[in-house]
Design an enzyme around this catalytic site. Structure first.
Site, PDB file in Angstrom:
ATOM      1  N   CYS A 160      -3.659  -4.745   4.035  1.00 37.29           N
ATOM      2  CA  CYS A 160      -4.323  -4.317   5.268  1.00 37.29           C
ATOM      3  C   CYS A 160      -4.036  -5.292   6.400  1.00 37.29           C
ATOM      4  O   CYS A 160      -3.850  -4.891   7.548  1.00 37.29           O
ATOM      5  CB  CYS A 160      -5.836  -4.211   5.062  1.00 37.29           C
ATOM      6  N   CYS A 193      -9.420   2.120   4.496  1.00 35.32           N
ATOM      7  CA  CYS A 193     -10.616   1.609   3.853  1.00 35.32           C
ATOM      8  C   CYS A 193     -11.278   0.550   4.737  1.00 35.32           C
ATOM      9  O   CYS A 193     -10.797   0.225   5.818  1.00 35.32           O
ATOM     10  CB  CYS A 193     -10.262   1.042   2.494  1.00 35.32           C
ATOM     11  N   CYS A 237       0.155   7.645   2.858  1.00 33.29           N
ATOM     12  CA  CYS A 237       0.014   6.368   2.170  1.00 33.29           C
ATOM     13  C   CYS A 237      -1.440   5.935   2.055  1.00 33.29           C
ATOM     14  O   CYS A 237      -1.751   5.007   1.315  1.00 33.29           O
ATOM     15  CB  CYS A 237       0.784   5.286   2.898  1.00 33.29           C
TER      16      CYS A 237
END
Ligand SMILES: Cc1ncc(COP(=O)(O)O)c(C=O)c1O
Lengths: 386, 277
Positions: free
Chosen positions: B106, B62, B35
């Protein structure tokens, strides 16, 4: 801090000569090239000079070149023209790895009832030409395959592909946006009917591009308006940018003809250096069939956006095929089509050089990259697996 | 371009609490390399007081995923498990001075890692992990998670559902299901909607706003699918639209009109009705 610009497949710096060639048309020579007076007429001549220069870059005749506003417009125009010129034919063949300028156009046509075949690529990013032969049929209106891929840099065997299409009476278009100015591009050698180029990828301005249309090819305009470009593309010309594009084409032609191999050597130095210093690095794309300026390299178990943001701290510009940078939530369609493993696909970084790239820039990246990868691996839960 | 706050940038470049606690009392692992982001949270918990005495993370992802992990560990250290569980993904985002909308998932991942860790400590099944029906196959998102995140973050648009959960961001085939779930979540909660302050618009303001929403929100979406819509007229609360391109005669035309109506109701006025000429 100096910008270390290794993102030349996204866009390039304008050559000084190009800027000089543009300036008169941004200042004193503002006439409309379509006007009857001498003031406008001299502007018209500059467009025709540029047309000759662009034609000469790809070994075409000037009347086979039309100027457009961007590579995307050239691609769209080529495909739409093929479909409009043969309304009875309802099948398009292209590849899974095209730039969105072609790919999304084909998808849109797919939604309008066209049948589209997307040719697949293997691990090296190469096409299977038997698949093309199988796909070609009496209903095929156009085959469009890019000359080289913008992400992987892989070069496709265009002459061979064009011959297969043309021998079946199907016109062939190639998107040569990423090859013009980097490797020899010759329309008669490649045997294509249409070819797209884009100025800003070869040190000209953004917002100017060209479409090559072989003499005798059926053509229907996409932008319909005045008689500019002999009715093949309406709209008052982007004179200054076209003038610059002509100069850029001449510079590109001289560069390619000189056989100067410095870009390739720097790219190879970067590639070898990264492979030597960063464990778990792998090169994406056919190493033997790549444009000389491009390196697409994956760092396993780290994420591309994180790498780019760390490099950004040093003003190093590159790009990535990771999901976080693709604008969707999935990684690059090109790397996925190539079957790059998931451990590596999110950690891909594309470095693309130009003839203005200096050795010091490459050395700087080679110095900064290993600690960046090491630090990010330190953070990664998968670090043990290396 | 990155639209990260200084705080995100700082915690990405200088993360805190990185690593793995040896013989941890609790472990929470969420996400996967497929993912594109994954977080492993390990906790040291004082058995007497149920207090988190140490928290460490390892994150693949990220910059915002890495910064969210630092935020999470900083927020929960020193808290009891029950106190920690009151921390929501919004608190994580707030700690970071905000996250770009498309990166909100996130913060959701951080909150889930915490839940998973607490569940592992208490020997419970992780809430919502295996339960529910998988709606988004690409990212393995269940309807339960969708409903929870939609409610907790007061999400009303498909884009936001994708921003916060990733659902629908892959192949997109679950989008109709996401729409259904969104509608279901808010259908049962008319109160929430009534709380929205009603704007009193003059006719001219209303038309201008409708035009604006058409240009900025609706037409780009339709155009991406090869369609388009043109505003023909506004008559009181009736908005007359004509669909173009692939939208006309397309089986989805009804759905499209309904979606446009929903958008206009949401962004302009509840009273609008969309019709074809
Ligand atoms: C292969 C390829 N085709 C087309 C384009 C589009 O060109 P432009 O940006 O001029 O529209 C690009 C640029 O990203 C490209 O790399």
């Amino acid at each position: 801090m100096k910008v270390v610009y290794l993102d030349n497949n996204a866009t390039t710096r304008m050559a000084d000569e190009v800027r000089e060639a543009m300036l008169p048309y941004l200042t004193d020579l503002y006439g409309n090239p379509s006007s009857m007076h001498t003031f406008g007429g001299q502007v018209h001549r500059s467009i025709e000079t540029s047309r000759e220069q662009v034609a000469s870059l790809i070994n075409a005749e000037p009347d086979e070149i039309i100027f457009t506003s961007c590579g995307t417009e050239s691609d769209n125009t080529a495909l739409m023209s093929a479909l409009l010129s043969r309304p009875d034919k309802r099948h398009i063949i292209t590849t899974r790895v095209e730039h969105p300028a072609v790919l999304n156009f084909c998808k849109a046509m797919g939604r309008r009832g066209y049948r589209v075949t997307y040719l697949s690529v293997n691990k090296l990013g190469r096409l299977d030409l038997d698949e093309l032969d199988e796909a070609l049929d009496d209903d095929t209106a156009i085959v469009s395959v890019m000359h080289a891929n913008n992400e992987s840099g892989v070069i496709f065997p265009i002459r061979n592909i064009a011959e297969r299409a043309r021998s079946r009476g199907v016109p062939f278009h190639t998107d040569a946006v990423q090859t013009a100015g980097k490797i020899p591009v010759d329309v008669s050698d490649l045997n294509c009917d249409m070819m797209s180029l884009s100025g800003h990828k070869m040190h000209a301005a953004k917002g100017v591009a060209a479409l090559y249309i072989r003499r005798g090819t059926r053509f229907a305009p996409y932008i319909i308006g005045g008689h500019q470009e002999k009715g093949r593309r309406g709209g008052t010309e982007n004179v200054a940018s076209i003038a610059g594009f002509g100069t850029a084409s001449e510079l590109a032609r001289n560069h390619v003809a000189s056989g100067d191999d410095a870009v390739r050597q720097l790219r190879d130095r970067l590639q070898q250096g990264l492979l030597d210093t960063c464990p778990g690095a792998l090169v994406n794309g056919d190493p033997l069939n790549r444009i000389p300026n491009t390196l697409n390299i994956s760092f396993e178990y780290v994420e591309g956006e994180a790498i780019l943001l760390r490099l950004n701290e040093y003003n190093i510009c590159a790009s990535s095929g990771s999901a976080c940078t693709s604008g969707s939530l999935e990684p690059s369609h090109v790397l996925r089509s190539m079957g790059v493993p998931f451990t590596a696909i999110h950690g891909s970084v594309r470095f693309s050089l130009s003839r203005y790239t200096g050795e010091d820039e490459i050395e700087f990246v080679l110095e900064k990259m290993p600690p960046v990868i090491r630090d990010l691996r330190e953070l990664s839960p998968y670090v043990k697996e290396i | 371009m990155w639209e990260y706050t200084e705080k995100v940038r700082d915690l990405f470049l200088h993360p805190k609490n990185v690593g793995e606690i040896e013989n941890p009392d609790a472990v929470g692992e969420v996400g996967s390399i497929v993912c594109g982001d994954a977080l492993k949270l390990t906790l040291r918990v004082d058995r007497e007081t149920d207090r988190i005495v140490d928290a460490k993370f390892r994150t693949f992802g990220c910059a915002s995923a890495i910064a969210s992990s630092t935020a999470l560990t900083e927020l929960i250290k020193g808290k009891t498990l029950d106190e920690a569980l009151t921390i929501t993904n919004k608190d994580i985002a707030k700690y970071l001075g905000g996250l770009p909308r498309e990166k909100m998932h996130c913060s959701v991942m951080g909150r889930e890692a915490l839940e998973a860790a607490v569940a592992s400590y208490r020997g419970e099944k992780r809430p919502g992990a295996e339960e529910g029906e998988i709606i988004c196959q690409c990212f393995g998102i269940t309807d339960q998670k969708l409903r929870r995140v939609i409610r907790e973050n007061n999400l009303h648009t498909l884009d936001d559902v994708t921003n916060f959960t990733k659902a629908g961001g892959g192949c997109g085939s679950c989008v109709p299901d996401l729409e259904r779930i969104l509608n279901e979540v808010w259908a049962g909660q008319p109160v929430e909607k009534a709380l929205k302050p009603k704007r009193r618009l003059t006719n001219i303001q209303k038309i201008a706003l409708i035009q604006d929403v058409m240009e900025k929100e609706i037409r780009p979406l339709l155009q991406a699918d090869g369609g388009d819509a043109e505003l023909v007229d506004v008559d009181g609360n009736r908005v007359i639209l004509s669909l173009r391109g692939t939208c006309t005669g397309c089986l989805m035309a009804d759905v499209t009109m309904k979606n446009i109506e929903r958008k206009l109701k949401e962004l302009v006025s509840e009273d609008l009705l969309v019709e074809e000429p």
